[in-house]
Design a protein around this motif. Sequence first.
Motif, PDB file in Angstrom:
ATOM      1  N   LEU A  48     -27.003  39.805  38.757  1.00 27.46           N
ATOM      2  CA  LEU A  48     -27.600  39.569  37.454  1.00 27.46           C
ATOM      3  C   LEU A  48     -27.686  38.071  37.143  1.00 27.46           C
ATOM      4  CD1 LEU A  48     -28.725  41.070  34.977  1.00 27.46           C
ATOM      5  CD2 LEU A  48     -26.425  40.944  33.973  1.00 27.46           C
ATOM      6  N   LEU A  49     -26.817  37.277  37.737  1.00 24.76           N
ATOM      7  CA  LEU A  49     -26.858  35.828  37.590  1.00 24.76           C
ATOM      8  C   LEU A  49     -27.608  35.169  38.738  1.00 24.76           C
ATOM      9  CD1 LEU A  49     -23.168  35.107  36.489  1.00 24.76           C
ATOM     10  CD2 LEU A  49     -25.193  35.168  35.030  1.00 24.76           C
ATOM     11  N   CYS A  50     -27.382  35.665  39.936  1.00 28.04           N
ATOM     12  CA  CYS A  50     -27.932  35.027  41.139  1.00 28.04           C
ATOM     13  C   CYS A  50     -29.451  35.146  41.220  1.00 28.04           C
ATOM     14  CB  CYS A  50     -27.279  35.640  42.375  1.00 28.04           C
ATOM     15  SG  CYS A  50     -27.798  34.881  43.926  1.00 28.04           S
ATOM     16  N   LEU A  51     -29.991  36.320  40.954  1.00 30.70           N
ATOM     17  CA  LEU A  51     -31.425  36.539  41.129  1.00 30.70           C
ATOM     18  C   LEU A  51     -32.289  35.751  40.137  1.00 30.70           C
ATOM     19  CD1 LEU A  51     -31.591  40.336  42.045  1.00 30.70           C
ATOM     20  CD2 LEU A  51     -31.756  38.337  43.554  1.00 30.70           C
ATOM     21  N   PRO A  52     -31.947  35.706  38.832  1.00 31.12           N
ATOM     22  CA  PRO A  52     -32.737  34.863  37.925  1.00 31.12           C
ATOM     23  C   PRO A  52     -32.694  33.384  38.307  1.00 31.12           C
ATOM     24  CG  PRO A  52     -31.452  36.443  36.673  1.00 31.12           C
ATOM     25  CD  PRO A  52     -30.972  36.528  38.087  1.00 31.12           C
ATOM     26  N   ALA A  53     -31.512  32.914  38.760  1.00 31.42           N
ATOM     27  CA  ALA A  53     -31.401  31.513  39.177  1.00 31.42           C
ATOM     28  C   ALA A  53     -32.269  31.241  40.393  1.00 31.42           C
ATOM     29  CB  ALA A  53     -29.940  31.171  39.477  1.00 31.42           C
ATOM     30  N   LEU A  54     -32.294  32.187  41.329  1.00 32.05           N
ATOM     31  CA  LEU A  54     -33.141  32.046  42.516  1.00 32.05           C
ATOM     32  C   LEU A  54     -34.618  32.034  42.124  1.00 32.05           C
ATOM     33  CD1 LEU A  54     -33.492  31.934  45.579  1.00 32.05           C
ATOM     34  CD2 LEU A  54     -33.347  34.435  45.613  1.00 32.05           C
TER      35      LEU A  54
END
Length: 218
Positions: A48-54
């Motif tokens: 939930l944090l990693c994918l938006p940042a990517l």
Amino acid sequence: MIRPFGIQEFWFIILAVQWTIALSAAAFAGGAVGGLVVALARVSKYRLLCLPALGFIRLFQGTPLLMQLFLTYFGLQIIGFGVSPWVAAALALTVHAAAFLGEIWRGCIQAVPEGQSEASWALGLSYFDRMKSVILPQAARIALAPTVGFLVQLIKGTSLASIIGFVELMRAAQIMNNATYSPLKVYGLVTIIYFCLCWPLSVYARRMEGHYAALATR
């Protein structure tokens, strides 16, 4: 009427340097804060944090900075937020810097040996304490050289802000060239100024790379 390139024209360009430096500093400071958030999200185990940042990184690294400036300046005006060229340029460059610094720092965080994290967990450190006291100080040493290298690119990138009317160094040069029709003098001076701003930082970045490479081999 074409006028000669004299001392007033010279000082007009020189004084515009302060706005190039101010824009670079504002974008780098804001980008550093955003970049740290993005980097920590990228190394998180939570999708939930990693994918938006990517997605954020891919969007702003995969599109031209010039387009981002256009969309920020004209897009905000279309939806009813009238902003000055200074605000639009600072905002666009800040987001641009956050995407690049986030990815640079993500790599530096992941370059810290995994044993450091395992040892901190064994000592019972919380995630916050582990990052603050163990991982980030080591990652900062690795990140110093590429971060300074990016700052050089950011300073040169501020020249694109002239396209939305912000009077920094390049825009000042365009104004003086149109008034004096002396492109060799005007752009020659601007080239020297950019060199004086960027070259010391480039040398510093190379020295830091060599210094930490030497430490790594000991």
